[in-house]
Scaffold this motif. Structure first.
Motif, PDB file in Angstrom:
ATOM      1  N   ALA A  24       1.111  -1.269  -0.089  1.00  0.00           N
ATOM      2  CA  ALA A  24      -0.383  -0.140   0.041  1.00  0.00           C
ATOM      3  C   ALA A  24       0.824   0.990   0.018  1.00  0.00           C
ATOM      4  N   PRO A  25       0.757   2.704  -0.610  1.00  0.00           N
ATOM      5  CA  PRO A  25       0.796   3.704  -0.692  1.00  0.00           C
ATOM      6  C   PRO A  25       1.301   3.905   0.539  1.00  0.00           C
ATOM      7  N   SER A  57       6.468   1.703   3.783  1.00  0.00           N
ATOM      8  CA  SER A  57       7.453   1.477   4.486  1.00  0.00           C
ATOM      9  C   SER A  57       7.267   0.362   5.527  1.00  0.00           C
ATOM     10  N   ALA A  58       6.987  -0.287   6.081  1.00  0.00           N
ATOM     11  CA  ALA A  58       6.994  -1.646   6.474  1.00  0.00           C
ATOM     12  C   ALA A  58       7.198  -2.772   5.710  1.00  0.00           C
ATOM     13  N   VAL A  59       7.848  -2.698   3.933  1.00  0.00           N
ATOM     14  CA  VAL A  59       8.092  -3.987   3.207  1.00  0.00           C
ATOM     15  C   VAL A  59       9.500  -4.552   4.434  1.00  0.00           C
ATOM     16  N   GLY A  60      10.587  -3.331   3.878  1.00  0.00           N
ATOM     17  CA  GLY A  60      11.362  -3.996   4.969  1.00  0.00           C
ATOM     18  C   GLY A  60      12.000  -4.138   5.819  1.00  0.00           C
ATOM     19  N   HIS A  61      11.208  -4.505   6.859  1.00  0.00           N
ATOM     20  CA  HIS A  61      11.084  -4.110   7.699  1.00  0.00           C
ATOM     21  C   HIS A  61      11.209  -5.621   8.611  1.00  0.00           C
ATOM     22  N   PRO A  62      12.719  -6.037   8.930  1.00  0.00           N
ATOM     23  CA  PRO A  62      13.264  -7.066   9.416  1.00  0.00           C
ATOM     24  C   PRO A  62      11.992  -8.668   9.617  1.00  0.00           C
ATOM     25  N   ALA A  63      10.943  -7.962  10.829  1.00  0.00           N
ATOM     26  CA  ALA A  63      10.613  -9.039  11.157  1.00  0.00           C
ATOM     27  C   ALA A  63       9.278  -9.295  10.444  1.00  0.00           C
ATOM     28  N   PHE A 268       1.809  -3.097  12.080  1.00  0.00           N
ATOM     29  CA  PHE A 268      -0.174  -3.328  11.418  1.00  0.00           C
ATOM     30  C   PHE A 268       0.903  -4.856  10.848  1.00  0.00           C
ATOM     31  N   ALA A 269       1.574  -4.426   9.555  1.00  0.00           N
ATOM     32  CA  ALA A 269       2.141  -5.832   8.559  1.00  0.00           C
ATOM     33  C   ALA A 269       2.546  -6.989   9.153  1.00  0.00           C
ATOM     34  N   LEU A 270       2.921  -6.535  10.838  1.00  0.00           N
ATOM     35  CA  LEU A 270       2.839  -7.389  10.852  1.00  0.00           C
ATOM     36  C   LEU A 270       2.142  -7.958  12.367  1.00  0.00           C
ATOM     37  N   ALA A 271       1.303  -7.907  12.354  1.00  0.00           N
ATOM     38  CA  ALA A 271       0.125  -8.671  12.529  1.00  0.00           C
ATOM     39  C   ALA A 271      -1.004  -9.200  11.374  1.00  0.00           C
ATOM     40  N   GLU A 272      -1.102  -8.494  10.452  1.00  0.00           N
ATOM     41  CA  GLU A 272      -1.501  -8.689   9.805  1.00  0.00           C
ATOM     42  C   GLU A 272      -1.198 -10.405   8.793  1.00  0.00           C
ATOM     43  N   ALA A 273       0.394 -10.326   8.315  1.00  0.00           N
ATOM     44  CA  ALA A 273       1.125 -11.050   8.104  1.00  0.00           C
ATOM     45  C   ALA A 273       1.428 -12.096   9.036  1.00  0.00           C
TER      46      ALA A 273
END
Length: 780
Positions: A24-25, A57-63, A268-273
Motif C-alpha cells: 500500500a502507498p 514503509s514496512a516492507v523492509g522491516h526485518p520482522a 500492522f504489517a506484522l499482525a497482518e502477516a
C-alpha cells in the motif's frame, strides 16, 4: 551409467485462490487511510482471506520481511488507487483540477470528472509502493521470470484476466466495514479481521467501541451496528467461507494467541502477516488500558498469549502489557495468585512453521497419478502434460485459480530459487504458465500464459504443463547457484552414494548403520582386533582384511542369530557390498592376495607380477585339502565404515522418523565452494514440504579445540545454511550432550550475526545417537 526408470508418481491435488501481498502507498502521517484503501480493494478479490496488506514503509522491516518470506505469496502487487480514491482521501482535489483546466461547460465537466475518477493516480506514494513491491518480488522470486511479471499492480478497477473478483465466487451476501468509517488505527485494527466494503456509514463510533471490536475480532457485534440493514446470512469479506475456502495445515496448530502492540505501519504489517501463520492474532495500536482489555485476557486456560511488537523494544512491550494486566477490569481471583498467561517475545521468536494454505473447500487433497521418469540424480520428470481440470464451483471463463500438486514421496521445500526452470520438464513450452515450488509441491496458474486464440477449447485455454520434481542434490545445486556458490559431493558423500547404490535405497543404508551389521563390517578394518576369530578365519593382506564364514559366525552379537547372519552375508554378496573369493598366492613372486569369485578359474594371473598360475593345493591359503571361501568388503564401504560414516546415517535415520520429516529427501555429505574454493562441508541435508535443513554429525562433542576454531566452524555452518536457503541447522553427536564450550560458541556466533544484520538459521541439537537420541532447539 544408471538408466532412467519409468513409474507413476502419486499426487495430491488442490485448487486455491492466489496468495497476495499487496503493498500500500504510505505517505507517513496518513498511512492508516492509505492502508485502509488498499485493504478495501483487496477485500473485493477472491483469496483476500489468505492475503495480506503491507504499507510500503514496512516492507523492509526485518520482522515483516521474515513473515512475508515464510508466507511464500503467489503475487506481490503494488496498490495503484484511482483518482476517485485519491479524491475521497483528499476531498476537493478533483474540483481544483477541473478549475485548473478551465472547463466551464457542465456536460464537459461531468464527462471530465467521470473519466478522471477512473484513471490511476500516480503520485509519489504510489511510486514508492511500486519500488517496494518490485524489491520484495525480486527477493521472494514470486512469479517472475527474467523481466516478465505475471501480475504487478492492483488497480481499483477489476481485471478479471488476472485476479478473480470475490463477488463472482461467493454464494452469499458479503459484508464488511464501510470504507468511510476506517480513519483511525483502532478502526483499521477491527477491519483487518472482517474486510472493508464500498459503502457509507453516517453514524459515529466511539473510540472505546472500536477498541473492543478489535479485541473481539470476528466475534464482535460491531458489523450489525455498521450495517443495520444487511440481509440475514451475510458472510464477512475476509472470512474463508466468503470465497468457498477453508484453511488447511500439515501440523497440529498451536493454541497460543498473538497480540501485536504498537501504532506504526510495521506493527500492522506484522499482525497482518502473522494471521496467516497463527490464526488468532490481534493488533493493538493504542496504549491506554481500558475496559475492553477483558477480551485480551479472557482466553481459555490452555491458550497462552504471546505479546510482541515490530516497533517497540522487548522492555517497552513488557511495560505496556504489564500495565494492561494490572488494570484489567475483570479478575478471576486475587491479583497475587492469578497466573499471568502471557509472555513477551521478540518477533523472531515466534514460530512460523506450517503456515495456512487457503484452498477451495471442494477441491483439495484429491488424489492424482502422473507417469514420470526417474532421473539418475533422484529427480522426477513428468512424461505427460497434466490434463486440464475445472474444479467444482469455478468457471474457466470467469475465474483464475492456482493449482497445487504435492507428492508425499517427493517433497519440495518452498525455496525462492526453485522457479520455473527448476520445476518445468525440459521439453515443453516454458511460457505456457507461471510455475514455481510452493506449499511443499509445485503450484501454477490455472490458465495458459502464452497465446490463446479466440474461441479456444477448454483444454486449449487452461494450462497443462509438464512438471519436474528436482531431487535433493538438484535442489541444493539450484539454491547454491542462485547465490553464486557451487555445490559438489565430498569424498565422504561419494562413498555414501556408492554404498546407497549397492544397497538400493537411503533407508537401507540407514538401516545398515542402526542394525547389527555395522559392527560386523568394522571387523574388516585393518586395525580391528581378531576378537576370538578361529585361526585361519581372518587374514590381513596388503590390500585388505578378509573374513571367512567362521570369523563371521564367531562375531560377538548374541542377538543376531546365525541363520539371519548367514542370510545377511548372502544378501550383501549379491549386492556387491561383500565379494566372495579365495586367498591365493603366486608361484613366481611372494605376493598373497584376495581374488574375487568372478576372477577365478582353473588358471589365474598374478596381480603383482602377471605370472600365470594354476588353481592347485599349494596356491590357496590356509592350507587345506580344499580352498576356504573368504569375504572382502567393497573399498567404498570400507572407507565409509573406517571414517565413522554411521554417525550422519544415525542422525538422518532418527530425523526421518520424526513428525513432519518421515518423507524427507536426504542428501549425503557435500561441499560448498566460493570462487572455486571449498568453503564448508555439510554432513547431510533434509528437504521436507516445509523447509530445507542442513546438518553436521560428529562422534565427539565439540566443533574445535579452541574458542576461535569453534566460533569459526559455527559461523561457516550457519553461513552454509544461508547460502542454500536452509531454514535450520542440526548439530548431531553420539555423545549425551554437546560441550558447554560448543554451545557458547554457537550462541556467540548467533549474537554476532544478529548484530550484523545477518540471517540466522534455527539451530537444533541432536544428542545420544545410537543409544538414546534426543532432539531439542538451542535455547538462546
Amino acid at each position: 551409467m544408471p538408466q532412467q526408470s519409468f513409474t507413476f508418481l502419486p499426487l495430491s491435488y488442490a485448487a486455491r485462490p492466489p496468495r497476495i501481498v499487496l503493498v500500500a502507498p504510505d505517505d507517513g502521517e496518513r498511512w492508516v487511510e492509505w492502508t485502509a484503501a488498499a485493504l478495501a480493494r483487496l477485500s473485493t478479490v477472491w483469496g483476500c482471506s489468505g492475503s495480506v496488506v503491507v504499507p510500503s514503509s514496512a516492507v523492509g522491516h526485518p520482522a515483516v520481511a521474515r513473515c512475508l518470506a515464510g508466507l511464500n505469496p503467489d503475487h506481490v502487487l503494488a496498490y495503484n488507487p484511482s483518482w476517485a480514491t485519491y479524491d475521497a482521501l483528499n476531498p476537493g482535489t478533483a474540483d481544483r483540477l477541473l478549475a485548473e483546466n478551465k472547463i466551464a461547460d457542465s456536460a464537459a465537466a461531468e464527462h471530465f470528472m467521470q473519466m478522471l475518477r477512473k484513471e490511476p493516480w500516480s503520485g509519489s506514494p504510489v511510486h514508492e509502493a511500486e519500488v517496494a513491491a518490485d524489491q520484495l518480488r525480486s527477493t521472494l522470486a514470486t512469479n517472475k521470470r527474467e523481466n516478465l511479471i505475471q501480475c504487478s499492480h492492483l488497480f481499483d478497477d477489476d481485471n478479471a484476466r488476472e485476479l478473480t473478483p470475490l463477488a463472482t465466487v461467493a454464494t452469499t451476501s458479503l459484508i464488511g466495514v464501510p470504507r468511510n468509517s476506517v480513519t483511525t488505527a483502532e478502526a483499521l485494527a477491527f477491519a483487518m479481521h472482517v474486510g472493508i466494503e464500498e459503502s457509507v456509514f453516517d453514524g459515529q463510533i466511539a473510540v472505546k467501541d472500536w477498541r473492543e471490536a478489535a479485541l473481539c475480532g470476528t466475534e464482535s457485534p460491531m458489523l450489525s451496528r455498521l450495517r443495520p440493514g444487511a440481509p440475514d446470512g451475510c458472510t464477512m469479506l475476509r472470512s474463508h467461507e466468503a470465497g468457498l475456502c477453508i484453511p488447511i495445515s500439515r501440523a497440529l496448530r498451536s493454541r497460543e494467541r498473538v497480540a501485536v502492540l504498537g501504532d506504526q505501519p510495521e506493527d500492522f504489517a506484522l499482525a497482518e502477516a502473522l494471521r496467516q501463520f497463527r490464526g488468532s492474532v490481534t493488533w493493538i495500536p493504542w496504549d491506554e488500558p481500558g475496559l475492553s482489555d477483558m477480551w485480551l485476557f479472557s482466553g481459555r486456560v490452555s491458550e497462552r498469549l504471546l505479546v510482541t511488537s515490530a516497533s517497540l523494544s522487548r522492555e517497552e512491550t513488557q511495560q505496556r502489557i504489564d500495565a494492561r494486566w494490572e488494570k484489567r477490569p475483570v479478575r478471576q481471583i486475587e491479583p497475587e495468585a492469578e497466573e499471568r498467561r502471557f509472555e513477551v517475545v521478540v518477533p523472531s521468536e515466534i514460530d512460523l512453521a506450517h503456515p495456512f494454505m487457503v484452498v477451495l473447500k471442494d477441491a483439495w487433497e484429491q488424489p492424482r497419478s502422473l507417469p514420470v521418469t526417474m532421473e539418475p540424480d533422484g529427480s522426477v520428470q513428468a512424461s505427460l502434460s497434466l490434463a486440464a481440470e475445472v474444479p467444482r464451483g469455478l468457471d474457466p471463463d470467469m475465474h483464475r485459480w492456482q493449482v497445487t500438486l504435492t507428492a508425499a514421496d517427493h517433497p519440495l521445500p518452498p525455496l525462492a530459487a526453485l522457479g520455473s526452470s527448476a520445476v518445468i520438464a525440459t521439453d515443453p513450452n516454458p511460457w505456457e504458465t507461471f510455475v514455481r515450488a510452493a506449499d511443499g509441491g509445485i503450484t501454477y496458474w490455472s490458465h495458459r500464459f502464452d497465446f490463446v486464440p479466440s474461441g479456444a477449447s477448454l483444454a486449449g485455454s487452461l494450462a497443462s504443463p509438464k512438471l519436474a520434481w528436482p531431487g535433493i542434490k538438484r535442489i541444493l545445486q539450484v539454491a547454491a547457484s542462485a547465490e553464486g556458490v557451487e555445490m559438489r559431493p565430498s569424498p565422504a558423500g561419494k562413498r555414501a552414494a556408492i554404498t546407497e547404490g549397492l544397497l538400493g535405497s537411503r533407508a537401507a543404508l540407514e538401516g545398515l548403520a542402526v542394525g547389527p551389521g555395522w559392527s560386523l563390517l568394522r571387523r574388516f578394518l585393518p586395525d580391528a582386533a581378531a576378537n576370538g576369530s578361529p585361526e585361519g578365519s581372518r587374514w590381513r593382506l596388503k590390500s585388505a582384511v578378509v573374513l571367512s564364514w567362521e570369523a563371521v559366525a564367531t562375531h560377538n552379537d548374541p542377538g543376531w542369530e546365525l541363520a539371519a547372519r548367514r542370510e545377511q552375508i548372502d544378501q550383501w554378496t549379491s549386492q556387491g557390498v561383500l565379494r566372495r573369493g579365495l586367498i591365493l598366492g603366486c608361484g613366481h613372486c611372494p605376493i598373497l592376495e584376495f581374488y574375487p569369485l568372478a576372477e577365478i578359474s582353473q588358471s589365474y594371473r598374478c596381480r603383482r607380477c602377471g605370472g600365470d598360475n594354476q588353481l592347485t593345493n599349494d596356491r590357496w591359503k590356509p592350507a587345506a585339502h580344499e580352498p576356504r571361501w573368504f569375504y572382502d568388503l567393497h573399498p567404498a564401504v570400507l572407507e565409509l565404515v573406517m571414517n565413522d560414516g554411521d554417525v550422519p546415517l544415525l542422525a538422518t535415520q532418527y530425523l526421518r522418523n520424526q513428525y513432519g520429516m518421515r518423507q524427507a529427501l536426504v542428501c549425503e555429505e557435500f561441499e560448498l565452494l566460493q570462487e572455486g574454493n571449498p568453503f564448508v562441508e555439510m554432513d547431510f541435508a533434509l528437504a521436507t514440504t516445509e523447509d530445507l535443513r542442513l546438518g553436521e554429525a560428529k562422534s565427539n562433542d565439540s566443533l574445535g579445540d579452541s574458542p576461535r576454531v569453534r566460533r569459526r566452524e559455527a559461523g561457516k555452518l550457519m553461513e552454509g545454511c544461508v547460502l542454500v536457503g536452509a531454514a535450520g541447522l542440526i548439530l548431531a553427536t553420539t555423545r549425551t550432550e554437546w560441550s558447554d564450550t560448543t554451545v557458547d560458541a554457537l550462541k556467540s556466533e548467533i549474537a554476532g550475526r544478529r548484530k550484523a544484520g545477518k540471517a540466522v538459521p534455527k539451530i537444533s541439537l541432536l544428542t545420544g545417537l545410537g543409544t538414546s537420541p534426543h532432539l531439542d532447539r538451542l535455547a538462546i
